[in-house]
Every structure is written in structure tokens, then in C-alpha cells.
Design a protein around this motif. Structure first.
Motif, PDB file in Angstrom:
ATOM      1  N   ALA A 106       0.832  -1.202   0.000  1.00 12.74           N
ATOM      2  CA  ALA A 106       0.000   0.000   0.000  1.00 12.74           C
ATOM      3  C   ALA A 106       0.871   1.258   0.000  1.00 12.74           C
ATOM      4  CB  ALA A 106      -0.933   0.004   1.212  1.00 12.74           C
ATOM      5  N   LEU A 107       1.959   1.225   0.756  1.00  9.79           N
ATOM      6  CA  LEU A 107       2.883   2.357   0.789  1.00  9.79           C
ATOM      7  C   LEU A 107       3.533   2.560  -0.573  1.00  9.79           C
ATOM      8  CD1 LEU A 107       4.462   4.580   2.205  1.00  9.79           C
ATOM      9  CD2 LEU A 107       6.042   2.817   3.063  1.00  9.79           C
ATOM     10  N   ILE A 108       3.961   1.478  -1.191  1.00  5.83           N
ATOM     11  CA  ILE A 108       4.583   1.573  -2.514  1.00  5.83           C
ATOM     12  C   ILE A 108       3.606   2.166  -3.525  1.00  5.83           C
ATOM     13  CG2 ILE A 108       5.512   0.228  -4.449  1.00  5.83           C
ATOM     14  CD1 ILE A 108       6.595  -1.743  -2.287  1.00  5.83           C
ATOM     15  N   SER A 109       2.367   1.716  -3.479  1.00  2.00           N
ATOM     16  CA  SER A 109       1.350   2.241  -4.397  1.00  2.00           C
ATOM     17  C   SER A 109       1.127   3.731  -4.158  1.00  2.00           C
ATOM     18  CB  SER A 109       0.037   1.476  -4.226  1.00  2.00           C
ATOM     19  OG  SER A 109       0.185   0.125  -4.617  1.00  2.00           O
ATOM     20  N   SER A 110       1.131   4.121  -2.884  1.00  2.52           N
ATOM     21  CA  SER A 110       0.954   5.532  -2.549  1.00  2.52           C
ATOM     22  C   SER A 110       2.097   6.378  -3.095  1.00  2.52           C
ATOM     23  CB  SER A 110       0.854   5.694  -1.030  1.00  2.52           C
ATOM     24  OG  SER A 110       0.785   7.052  -0.669  1.00  2.52           O
ATOM     25  N   ILE A 111       3.321   5.867  -2.946  1.00  5.72           N
ATOM     26  CA  ILE A 111       4.484   6.594  -3.464  1.00  5.72           C
ATOM     27  C   ILE A 111       4.382   6.727  -4.981  1.00  5.72           C
ATOM     28  CG2 ILE A 111       6.991   6.527  -3.758  1.00  5.72           C
ATOM     29  CD1 ILE A 111       7.133   5.072  -1.051  1.00  5.72           C
ATOM     30  N   ALA A 112       3.990   5.640  -5.634  1.00  4.20           N
ATOM     31  CA  ALA A 112       3.891   5.646  -7.093  1.00  4.20           C
ATOM     32  C   ALA A 112       2.834   6.626  -7.587  1.00  4.20           C
ATOM     33  CB  ALA A 112       3.571   4.243  -7.596  1.00  4.20           C
ATOM     34  N   ALA A 113       1.771   6.793  -6.790  1.00  7.57           N
ATOM     35  CA  ALA A 113       0.657   7.646  -7.209  1.00  7.57           C
ATOM     36  C   ALA A 113       0.841   9.114  -6.816  1.00  7.57           C
ATOM     37  CB  ALA A 113      -0.645   7.125  -6.607  1.00  7.57           C
ATOM     38  N   SER A 114       1.897   9.398  -6.070  1.00 10.34           N
ATOM     39  CA  SER A 114       2.055  10.743  -5.502  1.00 10.34           C
ATOM     40  C   SER A 114       2.854  11.690  -6.375  1.00 10.34           C
ATOM     41  CB  SER A 114       2.717  10.649  -4.119  1.00 10.34           C
ATOM     42  OG  SER A 114       1.862   9.986  -3.223  1.00 10.34           O
ATOM     43  N   GLY A 115       3.288  11.210  -7.524  1.00 12.59           N
ATOM     44  CA  GLY A 115       4.055  12.072  -8.398  1.00 12.59           C
ATOM     45  C   GLY A 115       5.512  12.170  -7.974  1.00 12.59           C
ATOM     46  N   VAL A 116       6.176  13.193  -8.506  1.00 15.95           N
ATOM     47  CA  VAL A 116       7.603  13.387  -8.262  1.00 15.95           C
ATOM     48  C   VAL A 116       7.816  14.731  -7.581  1.00 15.95           C
ATOM     49  CG1 VAL A 116       9.845  13.710  -9.389  1.00 15.95           C
ATOM     50  CG2 VAL A 116       8.241  11.992 -10.255  1.00 15.95           C
TER      51      VAL A 116
END
Length: 202
Positions: A106-116
């Protein structure tokens, strides 16, 4: 940057260790998280950049949720092992590693969805974090597989095995901490450190 992130990792580390010892099970496929990292590696240059404070706030919120989830799951292990019920101890360990994997994904998905974050090499920061958490996810999956295979005829043997598994899982978390120690050199940015000070202190 590193000192704020390491402070959070340290809390996670203590939570796992105090829960019994350590563990390393798994076996479930890492396809989801691996794909997420691969996608980030190839697409972050086209993702709109996010103000650094916004990105840090989102990351630290998700990170705090991850840490709390791991602690909550880990807290069930001592009672199970202390009660002398080998089957219950095995179940508690398996549940812990499954929860650790689910929370990490879930954390990885959140990071991926949060942009740069809008900083130099912000894309590399994102991919680096996702890679590190993918390693933790893989360690949790591996530990769960081993926990699921434990024989339950002797509580002492089961407890020792759970300690060994949790230690290996803790090693994966420790590697995350080690990677954070390089971040001040890689990303020596006042804006990033200011945001971490504000949002990432436990």
C-alpha cells in the motif's frame, strides 16, 4: 533528510523487535511491487512534478500509516508465543508478515501515485524509495512462506524459528535505514529538509 526518516524507521524497528524477535517469511509473488518500480523507473520523467512540501506531507502520512500497521500486527506475537500455543504462535507470525507485506505494498502504491517532488533528481528519489520498500515487501513475503511451513509440535522450536524470521525481516528494515544515511549527500536541499522537519518527525 536522513535523520527524520531514520527516526521513523527506528520506531518501526523497535516495534518489530519488541513483538518477539524477528521473522522472514513469504513466498507470495512480488509481481505487483516489482511492476510498480519498473513503471516508475520508465515514466517518472513524464509525471507532473509536485511541490516538495506537498509530496513530503503525503509520503510521511503514508509512511506513518505503514509503521503503525506493522506495530499493530507485531504486537500480537508475544501473547501468542507466551501462551505456549505453537499453532497460535505460528498463526500470529504468519499474520504479521502478511500484514507487513500488505501495508508495504500500500505504501509503494501511494508513493507511485504521488508524483515526483519538484527537486533535482526527484524521480530518482521516488524510484529509490520504491525499490527499498519492495525489498521489505519481498522479505515479508518470504518470511510468511517460511512461517506457514513451521511444524507446531513444539512451542520452543516454533518460537526460535519465529525469532529467526523476524530478525531477517528486521535486517531488511535496517537496510532501508542505511540507505537513508546517504540521502543528505544525494539530496542536500533546504526545502526538502524543511518539509521533512515539519511532516516527518514522529
Amino acid at each position: 533528510m536522513r535523520k527524520y526518516l531514520i527516526a521513523l524507521v527506528a520506531v518501526s524497528s523497535l516495534a518489530v523487535l519488541s513483538a518477539c524477535g524477528s521473522s522472514d517469511s513469504g513466498g507470495a509473488s512480488a509481481t505487483t511491487t516489482t511492476t510498480a518500480v519498473q513503471k516508475a523507473t520508465t515514466t517518472t520523467t513524464t509525471v507532473p512534478k509536485v511541490p516538495v512540501a506537498t509530496w513530503v506531507k503525503g509520503f510521511c502520512t503514508s509512511y506513518g500509516t505503514w509503521r503503525s500497521s506493522i506495530k499493530t500486527a507485531a504486537d500480537a506475537i508475544p501473547a501468542a508465543t507466551g501462551a505456549g500455543d505453537a499453532a497460535a504462535a505460528k498463526t500470529a507470525a504468519s499474520t504479521f508478515f502478511k500484514s507487513a507485506s500488505t501495508s508495504t505494498e500500500a505504501l509503494i502504491s501511494s508513493i507511485a501515485a504521488s508524483g515526483v517532488p519538484d527537486i533535482p533528481n526527484g524521480d530518482k528519489l521516488v524510484v529509490g524509495l520504491m525499490t527499498q520498500f519492495t525489498a521489505i515487501d519481498n522479505a515479508a513475503k518470504s518470511a510468511k512462506t517460511e512461517a506457514d511451513g513451521l511444524a507446531t509440535n513444539d512451542i520452543s522450536t516454533v518460537s526460535t524459528s519465529i525469532d529467526e524470521l523476524t530478525t531477517r525481516f528486521q535486517d531488511a528494515v535496517n537496510k532501508l535505514e542505511a540507505s537513508f544515511k546517504t540521502y543528505d549527500t544525494k539530496y542536500p536541499l533546504p526545502a526538502l529538509n524543511a518539509a521533512l522537519t515539519k511532516y516527518c518527525t514522529a
